[in-house]
Write an enzyme that holds these catalytic residues in place. Structure first.
Site, PDB file in Angstrom:
ATOM      1  N   SER A  55     -41.264 104.130  24.074  1.00 51.60           N
ATOM      2  CA  SER A  55     -42.705 104.397  24.069  1.00 51.60           C
ATOM      3  C   SER A  55     -43.566 103.158  23.837  1.00 51.60           C
ATOM      4  O   SER A  55     -44.757 103.183  24.113  1.00 51.60           O
ATOM      5  CB  SER A  55     -43.048 105.461  23.028  1.00 51.60           C
ATOM      6  OG  SER A  55     -42.827 104.970  21.726  1.00 51.60           O
ATOM      7  N   HIS A  95     -45.870 103.100  16.844  1.00 47.52           N
ATOM      8  CA  HIS A  95     -46.947 103.082  17.829  1.00 47.52           C
ATOM      9  C   HIS A  95     -48.077 102.181  17.360  1.00 47.52           C
ATOM     10  O   HIS A  95     -48.162 101.811  16.191  1.00 47.52           O
ATOM     11  CB  HIS A  95     -47.480 104.491  18.087  1.00 47.52           C
ATOM     12  CG  HIS A  95     -46.604 105.294  19.001  1.00 47.52           C
ATOM     13  ND1 HIS A  95     -46.831 106.619  19.255  1.00 47.52           N
ATOM     14  CD2 HIS A  95     -45.517 104.961  19.726  1.00 47.52           C
ATOM     15  CE1 HIS A  95     -45.908 107.072  20.093  1.00 47.52           C
ATOM     16  NE2 HIS A  95     -45.095 106.087  20.376  1.00 47.52           N
ATOM     17  N   ASP A 122     -51.638 110.067  20.222  1.00 40.38           N
ATOM     18  CA  ASP A 122     -50.571 110.795  19.528  1.00 40.38           C
ATOM     19  C   ASP A 122     -51.006 112.057  18.795  1.00 40.38           C
ATOM     20  O   ASP A 122     -50.234 112.600  18.021  1.00 40.38           O
ATOM     21  CB  ASP A 122     -49.901 109.869  18.495  1.00 40.38           C
ATOM     22  CG  ASP A 122     -49.154 108.725  19.131  1.00 40.38           C
ATOM     23  OD1 ASP A 122     -48.897 108.774  20.343  1.00 40.38           O
ATOM     24  OD2 ASP A 122     -48.821 107.783  18.399  1.00 40.38           O
TER      25      ASP A 122
END
Length: 178
Positions: A55, A95, A122
């Site tokens: 990701s 992230h 998210d």
């Protein structure tokens, strides 16, 4: 060959086996103390993590080993790469911060994140929350070593490999003749 090892093991006796078991316990306790010391120094419960997904590509690859710290008073800002953990989820997520909001008259900071390789933010991962709290953040990425974490990924993907490795290491320590 294995029969010779068992005969040697019996000949050495209980005292030798106890010494080797204590050596093994000392190695484990030293590793634990080093981990806890690093946790205190970096102000985070997990100062080292392995990236398990794609990701964050191309910035961070699957299998990279990340080094984290948690700034005590400095707020997180747009662009910081963080590791966060939502209560009730087993795996922390790596992230980038894309939005922050500071609450007036408080030290609380609200954070929105997104993976570099993902299309959307998210919020869907936050279990009903609109933003993360600062308390959800495990740490801020300070550096990384590429590909070093693939051993951890293999051990997680193939649990029998983990037990085999522990058996070989434990057996090697117990049967070592010093």
């Amino acid at each position: 060959m294995f029969k010779d090892e068992i005969a040697t093991f019996r000949r050495l006796g209980f005292r030798h086996v106890l010494t080797q078991a204590l050596n093994f316990a000392m190695v484990l306790s030293t590793a634990l103390m080093m981990w806890k010391g690093l946790s205190v120094l970096c102000n985070t419960e997990s100062p080292v993590v392995v990236v398990l997904s794609e990701s964050m590509e191309p910035a961070i690859q699957r299998g990279d080993l990340l080094f984290l710290t948690m700034p005590r008073h400095a707020p997180l800002k747009h662009g910081d790469i963080t590791v966060y953990k939502i209560p009730g989820t087993p795996i922390p997520i790596v992230h980038r911060v894309i939005e922050t909001h500071d609450e007036r008259n408080s030290t609380e900071q609200w954070i929105l994140t997104k993976g570099d390789n993902n299309q959307h933010h998210d919020v869907a991962l936050y279990n009903g929350m609109q933003y993360l709290k600062r308390s959800h953040i495990v740490g801020k990425v300070q550096g990384y070593v590429p590909y070093v974490g693939y051993g951890t990924i293999l051990l997680n993907d193939y649990p029998k490999l983990k037990y085999a490795l522990l058996a070989v290491l434990g057996g090697g320590i117990l049967l070592q003749r010093e």
